[in-house]
Motif scaffolding. Structure first.
Motif, PDB file in Angstrom:
ATOM      1  N   LEU A  38      26.936  77.629  -4.771  1.00 28.49           N
ATOM      2  CA  LEU A  38      27.650  78.561  -5.642  1.00 28.49           C
ATOM      3  C   LEU A  38      27.387  79.982  -5.182  1.00 28.49           C
ATOM      4  CD1 LEU A  38      26.749  76.951  -9.073  1.00 28.49           C
ATOM      5  CD2 LEU A  38      28.862  76.686  -7.793  1.00 28.49           C
ATOM      6  N   LYS A  39      28.266  80.476  -4.356  1.00 30.63           N
ATOM      7  CA  LYS A  39      28.121  81.837  -3.854  1.00 30.63           C
ATOM      8  C   LYS A  39      28.357  82.828  -4.981  1.00 30.63           C
ATOM      9  CE  LYS A  39      27.834  81.139   0.649  1.00 30.63           C
ATOM     10  NZ  LYS A  39      26.682  81.485   1.365  1.00 30.63           N
ATOM     11  N   GLY A  40      27.477  83.841  -5.061  1.00 29.07           N
ATOM     12  CA  GLY A  40      27.671  84.899  -6.037  1.00 29.07           C
ATOM     13  C   GLY A  40      27.425  84.468  -7.469  1.00 29.07           C
ATOM     14  N   SER A  41      26.709  83.383  -7.676  1.00 28.24           N
ATOM     15  CA  SER A  41      26.468  82.950  -9.049  1.00 28.24           C
ATOM     16  C   SER A  41      25.572  83.945  -9.767  1.00 28.24           C
ATOM     17  CB  SER A  41      25.834  81.553  -9.051  1.00 28.24           C
ATOM     18  OG  SER A  41      24.517  81.617  -8.560  1.00 28.24           O
ATOM     19  N   GLY A  42      25.678  83.995 -11.054  1.00 20.39           N
ATOM     20  CA  GLY A  42      24.873  84.909 -11.866  1.00 20.39           C
ATOM     21  C   GLY A  42      23.395  84.635 -11.720  1.00 20.39           C
ATOM     22  N   HIS A  43      23.044  83.354 -11.586  1.00 20.70           N
ATOM     23  CA  HIS A  43      21.637  82.986 -11.439  1.00 20.70           C
ATOM     24  C   HIS A  43      21.058  83.577 -10.148  1.00 20.70           C
ATOM     25  CE1 HIS A  43      17.979  80.687 -11.782  1.00 20.70           C
ATOM     26  NE2 HIS A  43      18.189  80.169 -10.576  1.00 20.70           N
ATOM     27  N   THR A  44      21.801  83.491  -9.065  1.00 22.78           N
ATOM     28  CA  THR A  44      21.339  84.016  -7.778  1.00 22.78           C
ATOM     29  C   THR A  44      21.218  85.530  -7.841  1.00 22.78           C
ATOM     30  OG1 THR A  44      22.396  82.189  -6.630  1.00 22.78           O
ATOM     31  CG2 THR A  44      21.828  84.115  -5.316  1.00 22.78           C
ATOM     32  N   GLU A  45      22.197  86.188  -8.437  1.00 23.82           N
ATOM     33  CA  GLU A  45      22.155  87.646  -8.542  1.00 23.82           C
ATOM     34  C   GLU A  45      20.987  88.097  -9.397  1.00 23.82           C
ATOM     35  OE1 GLU A  45      25.995  88.842  -9.881  1.00 23.82           O
ATOM     36  OE2 GLU A  45      26.970  88.099  -8.087  1.00 23.82           O
ATOM     37  N   ALA A  46      20.708  87.381 -10.484  1.00 21.98           N
ATOM     38  CA  ALA A  46      19.572  87.731 -11.337  1.00 21.98           C
ATOM     39  C   ALA A  46      18.263  87.519 -10.591  1.00 21.98           C
ATOM     40  CB  ALA A  46      19.589  86.896 -12.614  1.00 21.98           C
ATOM     41  N   ARG A  47      18.205  86.436  -9.822  1.00 18.82           N
ATOM     42  CA  ARG A  47      16.993  86.157  -9.063  1.00 18.82           C
ATOM     43  C   ARG A  47      16.758  87.241  -8.011  1.00 18.82           C
ATOM     44  NH1 ARG A  47      17.365  80.692  -6.578  1.00 18.82           N
ATOM     45  NH2 ARG A  47      18.557  81.790  -5.017  1.00 18.82           N
ATOM     46  N   THR A  48      17.809  87.644  -7.305  1.00 24.12           N
ATOM     47  CA  THR A  48      17.635  88.682  -6.288  1.00 24.12           C
ATOM     48  C   THR A  48      17.302  90.023  -6.923  1.00 24.12           C
ATOM     49  OG1 THR A  48      20.011  89.084  -6.194  1.00 24.12           O
ATOM     50  CG2 THR A  48      19.081  87.556  -4.567  1.00 24.12           C
ATOM     51  N   ALA A  49      17.844  90.308  -8.089  1.00 22.45           N
ATOM     52  CA  ALA A  49      17.499  91.563  -8.780  1.00 22.45           C
ATOM     53  C   ALA A  49      16.032  91.540  -9.211  1.00 22.45           C
ATOM     54  CB  ALA A  49      18.398  91.767  -9.994  1.00 22.45           C
ATOM     55  N   ALA A  50      15.569  90.395  -9.685  1.00 20.26           N
ATOM     56  CA  ALA A  50      14.159  90.268 -10.077  1.00 20.26           C
ATOM     57  C   ALA A  50      13.263  90.380  -8.853  1.00 20.26           C
ATOM     58  CB  ALA A  50      13.924  88.949 -10.790  1.00 20.26           C
ATOM     59  N   ASP A  51      13.670  89.765  -7.739  1.00 16.69           N
ATOM     60  CA  ASP A  51      12.891  89.864  -6.506  1.00 16.69           C
ATOM     61  C   ASP A  51      12.823  91.304  -6.022  1.00 16.69           C
ATOM     62  OD1 ASP A  51      12.506  87.148  -6.565  1.00 16.69           O
ATOM     63  OD2 ASP A  51      14.014  86.700  -5.023  1.00 16.69           O
ATOM     64  N   ARG A  52      13.957  92.003  -6.104  1.00 15.75           N
ATOM     65  CA  ARG A  52      14.007  93.395  -5.684  1.00 15.75           C
ATOM     66  C   ARG A  52      13.098  94.253  -6.558  1.00 15.75           C
ATOM     67  NH1 ARG A  52      19.350  94.677  -6.498  1.00 15.75           N
ATOM     68  NH2 ARG A  52      19.866  92.711  -5.540  1.00 15.75           N
ATOM     69  N   SER A  53      13.135  94.018  -7.861  1.00 19.40           N
ATOM     70  CA  SER A  53      12.296  94.765  -8.787  1.00 19.40           C
ATOM     71  C   SER A  53      10.823  94.499  -8.515  1.00 19.40           C
ATOM     72  CB  SER A  53      12.645  94.383 -10.222  1.00 19.40           C
ATOM     73  OG  SER A  53      11.777  95.009 -11.127  1.00 19.40           O
ATOM     74  N   SER A  54      10.491  93.254  -8.268  1.00 17.66           N
ATOM     75  CA  SER A  54       9.106  92.897  -7.950  1.00 17.66           C
ATOM     76  C   SER A  54       8.666  93.552  -6.642  1.00 17.66           C
ATOM     77  CB  SER A  54       8.972  91.383  -7.847  1.00 17.66           C
ATOM     78  OG  SER A  54       7.687  91.032  -7.440  1.00 17.66           O
ATOM     79  N   ALA A  55       9.525  93.546  -5.652  1.00 17.21           N
ATOM     80  CA  ALA A  55       9.207  94.167  -4.366  1.00 17.21           C
ATOM     81  C   ALA A  55       9.008  95.674  -4.518  1.00 17.21           C
ATOM     82  CB  ALA A  55      10.308  93.882  -3.354  1.00 17.21           C
TER      83      ALA A  55
END
Length: 180
Positions: A38-55
């Motif tokens: 599922l390209k561009g799914s909300g779950h993936t976008e939320a996960r990458t935003a959380a990863d970015r915030s953590s980084a």
């Protein structure tokens, strides 16, 4: 007579070919990126935003720590310069470099240079030796932080650690030349 067996040129060529093959194998398609297709799914976008915030939090924390180490070193330079003005010719360029390191490592642009001037113990020679030791300690601290740092910050930390090592070397030589 031609030499048989493995030559240095042959070994380097084989190593380069293997490395190129490994690099090209990693450049495959993104068909399976772990989100079930599922390209561009909300779950993936939320996960990458959380990863970015953590980084970003990790980077900010590492920057604060590294800037603190350099600010402490800057305070030591200021203390030695205030107590032993005769050392100014050799220390001012190094102190200015450490000040630039503090600015570069600061987590936010325009952050203030908060350092506490420390009073050196002993004469000029002992004070310069103590600065050399502090520079070695700062280099070790910056080098240790490389393991957790993102690539851009890692490059900066490596550069600052190398500069601190060079400063320690120069200060060791200067301590030998300094008369009490």
């Amino acid at each position: 007579m031609r030499r048989t067996g493995t030559t240095r040129r042959g070994a380097l060529t084989a190593t380069g070919a293997i490395a190129m093959g490994a690099a090209l194998a990693g450049c495959g398609s993104d068909a399976d990126d772990g989100d079930g297709g599922l390209k561009g799914s909300g779950h993936t976008e939320a996960r990458t935003a959380a990863d970015r915030s953590s980084a970003e939090r990790v980077e900010t924390s590492l920057r604060k720590k590294a800037a603190g180490v350099s600010a402490s070193l800057l305070g030591q330079y200021e203390g030695v310069l205030a107590a032993h003005p005769a050392t100014a010719a050799g220390l001012i360029p190094l102190r200015d470099a450490v000040r630039a390191h503090v600015k570069a490592l600061a987590p936010a642009k325009g952050a203030s240079l908060d350092f506490v001037r420390t009073r050196p113990v002993g004469g000029p020679e002992e004070a310069v030796k103590a600065l050399a030791t502090a520079e070695r300690s700062a280099a070790a601290s910056h080098t240790a932080a490389l393991l957790e740092a993102p690539p851009e910050l890692a490059r900066l930390l490596a550069s600052v650690a190398a500069a601190a090592s060079a400063h320690a070397y120069l200060l060791t030589g200067q301590a030998k030349e300094t008369k009490a």
